[in-house]
Every structure is written in structure tokens, then in C-alpha cells.
Motif scaffolding. Structure first.
Motif, PDB file in Angstrom:
ATOM      1  N   THR A 246       0.744  -1.228   0.014  1.00 29.66           N
ATOM      2  CA  THR A 246      -0.027   0.034  -0.015  1.00 29.66           C
ATOM      3  C   THR A 246       0.877   1.296   0.005  1.00 29.66           C
ATOM      4  OG1 THR A 246      -1.972  -1.043   1.027  1.00 29.66           O
ATOM      5  CG2 THR A 246      -1.864   1.351   1.307  1.00 29.66           C
ATOM      6  N   LEU A 247       1.857   1.229   0.640  1.00 28.54           N
ATOM      7  CA  LEU A 247       2.790   2.404   0.852  1.00 28.54           C
ATOM      8  C   LEU A 247       3.343   2.893  -0.312  1.00 28.54           C
ATOM      9  CD1 LEU A 247       4.073   4.692   2.470  1.00 28.54           C
ATOM     10  CD2 LEU A 247       5.823   3.132   3.135  1.00 28.54           C
ATOM     11  N   PRO A 248       4.014   2.079  -1.217  1.00 29.24           N
ATOM     12  CA  PRO A 248       4.710   2.289  -2.338  1.00 29.24           C
ATOM     13  C   PRO A 248       3.610   2.871  -3.517  1.00 29.24           C
ATOM     14  CG  PRO A 248       4.994   0.081  -2.230  1.00 29.24           C
ATOM     15  CD  PRO A 248       4.809   0.423  -0.894  1.00 29.24           C
ATOM     16  N   LEU A 249       2.502   2.008  -3.443  1.00 34.64           N
ATOM     17  CA  LEU A 249       1.337   2.188  -4.508  1.00 34.64           C
ATOM     18  C   LEU A 249       0.911   3.628  -4.060  1.00 34.64           C
ATOM     19  CD1 LEU A 249      -0.098  -1.258  -4.898  1.00 34.64           C
ATOM     20  CD2 LEU A 249       1.249  -0.032  -6.527  1.00 34.64           C
ATOM     21  N   SER A 250       0.618   3.743  -2.833  1.00 35.25           N
ATOM     22  CA  SER A 250      -0.066   5.254  -2.403  1.00 35.25           C
ATOM     23  C   SER A 250       0.742   6.371  -2.834  1.00 35.25           C
ATOM     24  CB  SER A 250      -0.199   5.116  -0.936  1.00 35.25           C
ATOM     25  OG  SER A 250      -1.077   4.337  -0.520  1.00 35.25           O
ATOM     26  N   VAL A 251       2.080   6.157  -2.777  1.00 35.20           N
ATOM     27  CA  VAL A 251       2.933   7.473  -3.145  1.00 35.20           C
ATOM     28  C   VAL A 251       2.877   7.598  -4.594  1.00 35.20           C
ATOM     29  CG1 VAL A 251       5.239   8.025  -3.521  1.00 35.20           C
ATOM     30  CG2 VAL A 251       4.603   6.952  -1.378  1.00 35.20           C
ATOM     31  N   LEU A 252       2.850   6.386  -5.361  1.00 32.69           N
ATOM     32  CA  LEU A 252       2.752   6.816  -6.798  1.00 32.69           C
ATOM     33  C   LEU A 252       1.310   7.342  -7.295  1.00 32.69           C
ATOM     34  CD1 LEU A 252       4.232   3.357  -8.059  1.00 32.69           C
ATOM     35  CD2 LEU A 252       5.220   5.400  -8.344  1.00 32.69           C
ATOM     36  N   ALA A 253       0.311   6.722  -6.477  1.00 36.80           N
ATOM     37  CA  ALA A 253      -1.159   7.462  -6.961  1.00 36.80           C
ATOM     38  C   ALA A 253      -1.156   8.932  -6.534  1.00 36.80           C
ATOM     39  CB  ALA A 253      -1.996   6.546  -5.779  1.00 36.80           C
ATOM     40  N   ILE A 254      -0.661   9.163  -5.212  1.00 37.31           N
ATOM     41  CA  ILE A 254      -0.686  10.721  -4.912  1.00 37.31           C
ATOM     42  C   ILE A 254       0.094  11.344  -5.964  1.00 37.31           C
ATOM     43  CG2 ILE A 254       0.294  12.366  -3.217  1.00 37.31           C
ATOM     44  CD1 ILE A 254      -0.202  10.216  -1.228  1.00 37.31           C
ATOM     45  N   PHE A 255       1.199  10.877  -6.612  1.00 34.00           N
ATOM     46  CA  PHE A 255       1.978  11.757  -7.433  1.00 34.00           C
ATOM     47  C   PHE A 255       1.086  11.683  -8.888  1.00 34.00           C
ATOM     48  CE2 PHE A 255       4.516  11.160 -11.413  1.00 34.00           C
ATOM     49  CZ  PHE A 255       5.015  12.493 -11.465  1.00 34.00           C
ATOM     50  N   PHE A 256       0.503  10.742  -9.161  1.00 28.63           N
ATOM     51  CA  PHE A 256      -0.252  10.810 -10.598  1.00 28.63           C
ATOM     52  C   PHE A 256      -1.594  11.612 -10.531  1.00 28.63           C
ATOM     53  CE2 PHE A 256       2.632   7.298 -11.640  1.00 28.63           C
ATOM     54  CZ  PHE A 256       3.107   7.776 -12.975  1.00 28.63           C
ATOM     55  N   PHE A 257      -2.051  11.618  -9.240  1.00 28.05           N
ATOM     56  CA  PHE A 257      -3.300  12.308  -8.570  1.00 28.05           C
ATOM     57  C   PHE A 257      -2.969  13.825  -8.383  1.00 28.05           C
ATOM     58  CE2 PHE A 257      -4.988   8.284  -9.149  1.00 28.05           C
ATOM     59  CZ  PHE A 257      -6.412   8.222  -9.183  1.00 28.05           C
ATOM     60  N   GLN A 258      -1.896  14.480  -8.882  1.00 31.81           N
ATOM     61  CA  GLN A 258      -1.597  15.731  -8.786  1.00 31.81           C
ATOM     62  C   GLN A 258      -1.527  16.015  -7.210  1.00 31.81           C
ATOM     63  OE1 GLN A 258      -0.655  17.750 -11.351  1.00 31.81           O
ATOM     64  NE2 GLN A 258      -1.388  16.036 -12.590  1.00 31.81           N
ATOM     65  N   ARG A 259      -0.744  14.993  -6.591  1.00 27.97           N
ATOM     66  CA  ARG A 259      -0.476  15.284  -5.085  1.00 27.97           C
ATOM     67  C   ARG A 259      -1.543  15.491  -4.246  1.00 27.97           C
ATOM     68  NH1 ARG A 259       3.106  18.167  -8.087  1.00 27.97           N
ATOM     69  NH2 ARG A 259       1.772  20.097  -7.586  1.00 27.97           N
ATOM     70  N   ASP A 260      -2.725  14.924  -4.605  1.00 25.73           N
ATOM     71  CA  ASP A 260      -3.888  14.838  -4.053  1.00 25.73           C
ATOM     72  C   ASP A 260      -3.695  13.557  -2.866  1.00 25.73           C
ATOM     73  OD1 ASP A 260      -6.493  14.881  -2.780  1.00 25.73           O
ATOM     74  OD2 ASP A 260      -7.478  15.048  -4.634  1.00 25.73           O
ATOM     75  N   VAL A 261      -3.871  14.026  -1.692  1.00 26.38           N
ATOM     76  CA  VAL A 261      -3.543  12.917  -0.478  1.00 26.38           C
ATOM     77  C   VAL A 261      -4.814  12.045  -0.770  1.00 26.38           C
ATOM     78  CG1 VAL A 261      -3.472  12.173   1.791  1.00 26.38           C
ATOM     79  CG2 VAL A 261      -2.450  14.457   0.978  1.00 26.38           C
ATOM     80  N   GLU A 262      -5.965  12.205  -1.124  1.00 20.64           N
ATOM     81  CA  GLU A 262      -7.161  11.466  -1.295  1.00 20.64           C
ATOM     82  C   GLU A 262      -6.782  10.289  -2.253  1.00 20.64           C
ATOM     83  OE1 GLU A 262     -10.533  13.842  -2.199  1.00 20.64           O
ATOM     84  OE2 GLU A 262     -10.607  14.978  -0.466  1.00 20.64           O
ATOM     85  N   ALA A 263      -5.957  10.409  -3.018  1.00 20.74           N
ATOM     86  CA  ALA A 263      -5.859   9.460  -4.019  1.00 20.74           C
ATOM     87  C   ALA A 263      -5.294   8.019  -3.060  1.00 20.74           C
ATOM     88  CB  ALA A 263      -4.641   9.916  -4.814  1.00 20.74           C
ATOM     89  N   ALA A 264      -4.320   8.204  -1.985  1.00 19.98           N
ATOM     90  CA  ALA A 264      -4.062   7.011  -1.362  1.00 19.98           C
ATOM     91  C   ALA A 264      -5.220   6.426  -0.694  1.00 19.98           C
ATOM     92  CB  ALA A 264      -3.273   7.528  -0.044  1.00 19.98           C
ATOM     93  N   PHE A 265      -6.460   6.995  -0.338  1.00 20.46           N
ATOM     94  CA  PHE A 265      -7.316   6.428   0.156  1.00 20.46           C
ATOM     95  C   PHE A 265      -8.461   5.651  -0.765  1.00 20.46           C
ATOM     96  CE2 PHE A 265      -6.525   9.755   3.550  1.00 20.46           C
ATOM     97  CZ  PHE A 265      -6.620   9.042   4.494  1.00 20.46           C
ATOM     98  N   ILE A 266      -8.437   6.534  -2.315  1.00 27.80           N
ATOM     99  CA  ILE A 266      -8.899   5.779  -3.157  1.00 27.80           C
ATOM    100  C   ILE A 266      -8.292   4.664  -3.548  1.00 27.80           C
ATOM    101  CG2 ILE A 266      -9.650   6.126  -5.634  1.00 27.80           C
ATOM    102  CD1 ILE A 266      -9.633   9.202  -5.156  1.00 27.80           C
ATOM    103  N   LEU A 267      -6.862   4.619  -3.602  1.00 32.51           N
ATOM    104  CA  LEU A 267      -6.229   3.161  -3.910  1.00 32.51           C
ATOM    105  C   LEU A 267      -6.345   2.346  -2.846  1.00 32.51           C
ATOM    106  CD1 LEU A 267      -4.145   2.029  -5.760  1.00 32.51           C
ATOM    107  CD2 LEU A 267      -2.500   2.804  -3.811  1.00 32.51           C
ATOM    108  N   LEU A 268      -6.517   2.692  -1.548  1.00 35.23           N
ATOM    109  CA  LEU A 268      -6.759   1.485  -0.573  1.00 35.23           C
ATOM    110  C   LEU A 268      -8.143   0.879  -0.740  1.00 35.23           C
ATOM    111  CD1 LEU A 268      -5.347   0.359   2.047  1.00 35.23           C
ATOM    112  CD2 LEU A 268      -6.532   2.235   3.227  1.00 35.23           C
ATOM    113  N   ALA A 269      -9.073   1.667  -0.994  1.00 32.58           N
ATOM    114  CA  ALA A 269     -10.387   1.221  -1.264  1.00 32.58           C
ATOM    115  C   ALA A 269     -10.511   0.274  -2.414  1.00 32.58           C
ATOM    116  CB  ALA A 269     -11.468   2.417  -1.471  1.00 32.58           C
TER     117      ALA A 269
END
Length: 501
Positions: A246-269
Motif C-alpha cells: 500500500t505504501l509505495p502504491l499510495s506514493v505513486l497514486a498521490i503523484f499521478f493524482f496531482q499530489r492529492d492525498v485522497e488518492a491514497a484512500f481511493i487506492l486503498l479502497a
């Protein structure tokens, strides 16, 4: 599928994606569809050109990513993993990051010019643009390099499975299906002109699940099965692995989602449910199904192997009663003529043939019966070679053997081979045979001299059961429970067998 074929598939997949995205941009030129970015130019009172402010920046960005993927996947990462021109490869990766960052930065200054007005000065705005562009380029190169490294690792693992051809073929098929499923989803999101972030989310979740499933089927589940662990252990192991991913995937998601922290929760879901509700049951079902099929196949191979090994013995049963009656007659005649050695040889030969015709057809026999056959065979060979003083035959076979079972005719091929190649009636030669049992482990050693065979030697044309046959039988019947070492030099042939009964 060979490595070169896989590289061709990778190249054409990347090229097809590039062409599809480029065609979508070209088709959108008629509609001037730019996701509403031209309104930002109008509000900021900046002259807007669809071609220069939207089309060209997107085309250059996509083409730069394409070139970067080709360079990393087919040139730089393979050179590093194969330790060829490593420093040049590292330097070229830095050049790629810089070049990709410049392309991204210049493209953003044209496609998002209005954002420069939000900074206190143009210098501050350009600095922000270039910093973000180089960060994006670095992370993108990191992701592409990680993909190439994972591919190289898979190739290495596949090469290590060279002896297990069916397992290697199955792994390639599973990887092909997984990558095909991911690529089909990418084509769907691209063709429906969905948001770029959806494609990123799809890629991260699907590839992470594919990696976990492959790891579970080919490594984790076999290890847990060997330790007789239950499904709960497997489930919680995958759960921990999913959390760590989850950690490395969340970092990548936040980057591609324009540094939106909510991307980590979307990925986790999406990530955890996919891993636990799809990946875990799929891995467990596939592994169990294949294990059952493999067990059935091994059972059939075992029966087939035993049938092949015993076929020539079955053929010798044409008239066993006549054969034994003839041997008994010869034995009685030898005793009447006071030919004790001849009578002894006939008796041992009769015991050996009775063993081959009857007990050899059973799946297992008492170890003591196998040892008796060995002793009879060695005794007959000593009778044959007794006139030659330069032939030494030493046998140390343990007499006190526990009530253990063994597959019939498993040890004799090594002794037959020793007499066939180790005895010369014209030259000094020797054979040493040792058999010991400790607990339920059998230790069997055979060493012999090597001599060229005489064309008149009765052993010259004999092939016996054959070492290839006995190796196959041991693999089928005692897989994981035997260790066979065969060494040979110009003067000696040595066999060491450790067998758990």
C-alpha cells in the motif's frame, strides 16, 4: 514463448498504445476537445491555440514517455542487470530524466501558461513548473525501471525452472494472461477517453494483484503446503503483503493524482478488496486445482514408469514352470556328479529368476529380499570371474536389516553396471559394494574400475534395466527422498545413493 518473442510483444503493445492515444488526439482536433482548458486561457486573457497549447504538448509528452520506455526496457536496465557498460547506462538514465523533465516542463509552460499568473513572479512560476516536471520525470523513470527490473527478475526465475519445463510454460502463460487482462483494461480506459488517473489506478491495482497471485501460486503456497499450513495462514500472509504494498502504491497514486492525498484512500479502497476478495481466492483455487491435477498426473506417470520397467520381465513368463523344472533337473544332475559349485550356481540362478518373475511385479517388497537378490547376483558373478586372480570383488552388505520395504529391482542396475564396465578378464580390475541401513535411511555405494570391454565378454552386449530407467523410477517413487551422486574419471566409476525408505 522465448525472450525475444516477449520483447517483440512489449514493443508492439507500447507502439499500439502510442498510436491509439495519438489517433484520439488527432480525432479530437475537429471537436477542439481539450477538457475545458481553453476557458482558463480566456479567463486569464491569454491568447489560446488548440494546436500549440494542447495538441503539441500532449504529443511530445506521450512520445517522450514512449522513447523513455524503449530505452529503459530494451537497453539500459538489461545492460545494468547483465553488468555491461554499467556506468554508461547510469549516465544515460540521468540524461533520460533530464530530457524527460525538460519536455514535461516546456509542455506545461504551453499547456498551462495561465498558471504562471498565480505566482508572484514568472521566475518563481517557471521554477515551480520545472521542479514539478523533473519530479514527475524522476518518478516515471523509476516506475518504468521498476517494471523492467521485475521483468528481468521473472526471466531469471523462469530460466531457473528450466528443468521443470511444464512449470516454466505455465508461469509464462499466467503472466501472459495477467498482462493481457491489464492491457485490455488500458485499451478500454483510453478508448472511452476516461481520466488518466483511472488508467493509473487500474494499472497499479491490477499489476500489484498479478504480482501477488504469481508469488502465491509459485512460491508462497508451495512453501506453506510443505509445512502443512492452513488457509488462514495464507490469508494473513497475503494481507500483510498487501498492506506493505500500500505504501509505495499510495506514493505513486498521490503523484499521478496531482499530489492529492485522497488518492491514497481511493487506492486503498480498491487495492485491499481486490487483493483479499479476488487475489486470495483465485490463488488458492488455482493452486489447489493444479496440485490435484499434478498428483493425478504423477500417479499415472508412476504406474507407467513401473510398467515400462517391468515389461521385459513380463515377457519372460512364457513358460516359467518349464524353466524351473529344467533348472531343478540340472541342479539334481550337478549334485549327482558332485559338481557342488555348478549346483550352487544353478540354485542361485533359480532363486534370482523366481524373484524376477514373481516378486518383481509387486509395488514394494521387503528390503531383505532385494538384498538376497543382490547377494545371489554377486555370488554368480564371483563364480564366473573366479579363474581370474587379478579381479577383486568386495561386498559389505548389512545382514541385520529392519522390516523395511523398497521398490523391487531398484539397486541391482548399479551393480549390473559395475560388472558390465568394471570387470576385465585380461586386466586387473575391482568392484566394491557397500550397503548399510541406519533407522529408515539406506546408504548404498558401488565403485568399480573402468576397463575397455572385450567383444567376447558375455557382459558386453547386456544393457540390464539401465541407469536411465532406475533414475526415472527413483524420481517417480522417491521424489524428495533420495540423493544420487554419480562420479566418473578415467580409472574409476563411483555411485553413492542415499534413500529414505
Amino acid at each position: 514463448m522465448k525472450l525475444n518473442d516477449f520483447k517483440k510483444i512489449e514493443f508492439w503493445i507500447a507502439s499500439i498504445v502510442l498510436i491509439i492515444v495519438a489517433l484520439i488526439l488527432v480525432f479530437d482536433t475537429n471537436k477542439r476537445s481539450d477538457n475545458g482548458e481553453h476557458y482558463e486561457f480566456i479567463v486569464s486573457k491569454i491568447t489560446y491555440s488548440y494546436f500549440f497549447n494542447f495538441f503539441l504538448p500532449r504529443v511530445f509528452n506521450i512520445f517522450a514517455v514512449y522513447v523513455c520506455f524503449l530505452c529503459l526496457n530494451f537497453w539500459l536496465i538489461p545492460s545494468i542487470t547483465q553488468k555491461k557498460n554499467e556506468w554508461l547506462s547510469y549516465f544515460m538514465i540521468i540524461v533520460l530524466i533530464v530530457g524527460l523533465g525538460i519536455v514535461f516542463a516546456v509542455g506545461r509552460t504551453h499547456s498551462h501558461t495561465y498558471e504562471l499568473l498565480r505566482y508572484n513572479s514568472l521566475t518563481q512560476g517557471y521554477n515551480r513548473f520545472f521542479f514539478d516536471a523533473f519530479t514527475k520525470a524522476f518518478l516515471l523513470v523509476l516506475v518504468l525501471a521498476a517494471y523492467s527490473c521485475i521483468k528481468q527478475l521473472i526471466i531469471y526465475l523462469v530460466d531457473r525452472m528450466a528443468d521443470e519445463h511444464s512449470l516454466q510454460k505455465q508461469l509464462k502463460m499466467d503472466l501472459g494472461l495477467g498482462i493481457g487482462f491489464w492491457f485490455a483494461g488500458v485499451l478500454f480506459w483510453v478508448s472511452t477517453r476516461s481520466y488518466f488517473q483511472l488508467t493509473v489506478l487500474w494499472t497499479l491495482v491490477v499489476l500489484a494483484t498479478l504480482g501477488t497471485v504469481i508469488y502465491a501460486i509459485y512460491y508462497l503456497l508451495p512453501a506453506l503446503h510443505q509445512k502443512q499450513k492452513k488457509f488462514s495462514t495464507f490469508f494473513w500472509t497475503i494481507f500483510v503483503i498487501s498492506l506493505l504494498l500500500t505504501l509505495p502504491l499510495s506514493v505513486l497514486a498521490i503523484f499521478f493524482f496531482q499530489r492529492d492525498v485522497e488518492a491514497a484512500f481511493i487506492l486503498l479502497a480498491f487495492h485491499l478488496p481486490t487483493q483479499l476478495l479476488i487475489g486470495v481466492p483465485l490463488s488458492w483455487f488455482v493452486y489447489k486445482k493444479r496440485s490435484e491435477n499434478r498428483f493425478e498426473l504423477n500417479t499415472l506417470r508412476t504406474e507407467l514408469g513401473k510398467s515400462d520397467a517391468n515389461l521385459h520381465f513380463l515377457k519372460s513368463q512364457i513358460n516359467p514352470h518349464f524353466l524351473f523344472n529344467a533348472l531343478n533337473t540340472l541342479y539334481g544332475t550337478a549334485l549327482q556328479e558332485h559338481a557342488e559349485r555348478t549346483g550352487e550356481g544353478i540354485q542361485k540362478l533359480g532363486d534370482m529368476m523366481r524373484f524376477m518373475l514373481h516378486e518383481n511385479l509387486q509395488e514394494t517388497i521387503p528390503l531383505i529380499r532385494e538384498v538376497e537378490y543382490l547377494n545371489n547376483y554377486i555370488a554368480l558373478q564371483k563364480l564366473r570371474t573366479s579363474p581370474a586372480a587379478d579381479i577383486k570383488i568386495e561386498s559389505l552388505i548389512e545382514a541385520d536389516i529392519n522390516d523395511l520395504q523398497i521398490a523391487p529391482m531398484l539397486l541391482i542396475p548399479f551393480v549390473e553396471n559395475a560388472f558390465k564396465h568394471g570387470i576385465s578378464l585380461q586386466r586387473p580390475s575391482y568392484i566394491k559394494i557397500s550397503l548399510q541401513v541406519q533407522a529408515n535411511v539406506l546408504y548404498f555405494d558401488v565403485s568399480n574400475s573402468i576397463n575397455p570391454k572385450n567383444e567376447h565378454d558375455p557382459e558386453a552386449d547386456r544393457s540390464g534395466i539401465g541407469l536411465a530407467n532406475v533414475k526415472q523410477r527413483m524420481y517417480l517413487l522417491y521424489k524428495g527422498r533420495h540423493d544420487l551422486i554419480i562420479r566418473e574419471n578415467m580409472n574409476e566409476y563411483f555411485v553413492h545413493l542415499t534413500l529414505t525408505l
